[in-house]
Write a protein that holds these residues in place. Structure first.
Motif, short mmCIF file in Angstrom:
data_model
loop_
_atom_site.label_atom_id
_atom_site.label_comp_id
_atom_site.label_asym_id
_atom_site.label_seq_id
_atom_site.Cartn_x
_atom_site.Cartn_y
_atom_site.Cartn_z
N MET A 83 9.44 -6.00 -5.91
CA MET A 83 10.32 -5.44 -4.90
C MET A 83 9.69 -4.16 -4.36
O MET A 83 9.25 -3.30 -5.11
N THR A 84 9.65 -4.04 -3.05
CA THR A 84 9.07 -2.86 -2.43
C THR A 84 10.11 -1.76 -2.32
O THR A 84 11.30 -2.02 -2.18
N SER A 85 9.63 -0.52 -2.39
CA SER A 85 10.54 0.60 -2.20
C SER A 85 10.26 1.30 -0.87
O SER A 85 11.06 2.10 -0.41
N ASP A 86 9.14 0.96 -0.26
CA ASP A 86 8.78 1.55 1.03
C ASP A 86 7.83 0.58 1.71
O ASP A 86 6.93 0.03 1.07
N LEU A 87 8.01 0.37 3.00
CA LEU A 87 7.19 -0.59 3.73
C LEU A 87 6.83 -0.01 5.08
O LEU A 87 7.68 0.59 5.76
N GLY A 90 1.14 -0.49 7.69
CA GLY A 90 -0.18 -0.31 7.08
C GLY A 90 -0.19 -0.38 5.57
O GLY A 90 -1.27 -0.34 4.96
N GLY A 91 0.98 -0.48 4.93
CA GLY A 91 0.99 -0.54 3.47
C GLY A 91 2.40 -0.54 2.93
O GLY A 91 3.37 -0.67 3.68
N LEU A 92 2.51 -0.41 1.62
CA LEU A 92 3.81 -0.40 0.98
C LEU A 92 3.72 0.26 -0.39
O LEU A 92 2.63 0.57 -0.87
N SER A 93 4.86 0.48 -0.99
CA SER A 93 4.90 0.97 -2.37
C SER A 93 5.86 0.09 -3.15
O SER A 93 6.77 -0.52 -2.59
N PHE A 94 5.61 0.01 -4.45
CA PHE A 94 6.42 -0.85 -5.31
C PHE A 94 6.41 -0.31 -6.73
O PHE A 94 5.54 0.49 -7.10
N ALA A 95 7.37 -0.75 -7.51
CA ALA A 95 7.46 -0.36 -8.91
C ALA A 95 6.63 -1.34 -9.74
O ALA A 95 6.67 -2.54 -9.52
#
Length: 92
Positions: free
Chosen positions: A1-5, A8-13
């Motif tokens: 599950m992404t926390s930021d999208l 150009g990219g994303l963040s995830f736990a």
């Protein structure tokens, strides 16, 4: 599950940290799109963070990546998804 999208990219736990520069293959699912978006991303950083809950705080690793290989049309779909979310009326 992404926390930021972003386009150009994303963040995830993650369960464990990933080293910067590590490349990962992934498939990103977007609501309203039948097929996941295949992509290759490069880890920019991994940082420990805490999520405050009602009972206790939860430790997790937040990983930030940038897309290094993604089809231009798929990247456009991500951008359209983000813009649609920004234009949607606020949820009550």
């Amino acid at each position: 599950m992404t926390s930021d999208l972003s386009g150009g990219g994303l963040s995830f736990a993650a369960q464990a940290p990933l080293n910067p520069g590590t490349r990962i293959s992934a498939a990103l699912s977007l609501p309203g799109r039948e097929q996941p978006i295949p992509l290759i991303a490069e880890v920019l950083c991994s940082e420990q963070s805490y999520v405050m809950g009602t009972a206790a705080s939860e430790r997790r690793i937040e990983v930030e990546v940038r897309f290094v290989s993604i089809a231009p049309g798929d990247q456009d779909d991500i951008k359209r998804y983000i813009i649609a979310g920004l234009q949607a009326p606020p949820q009550p």
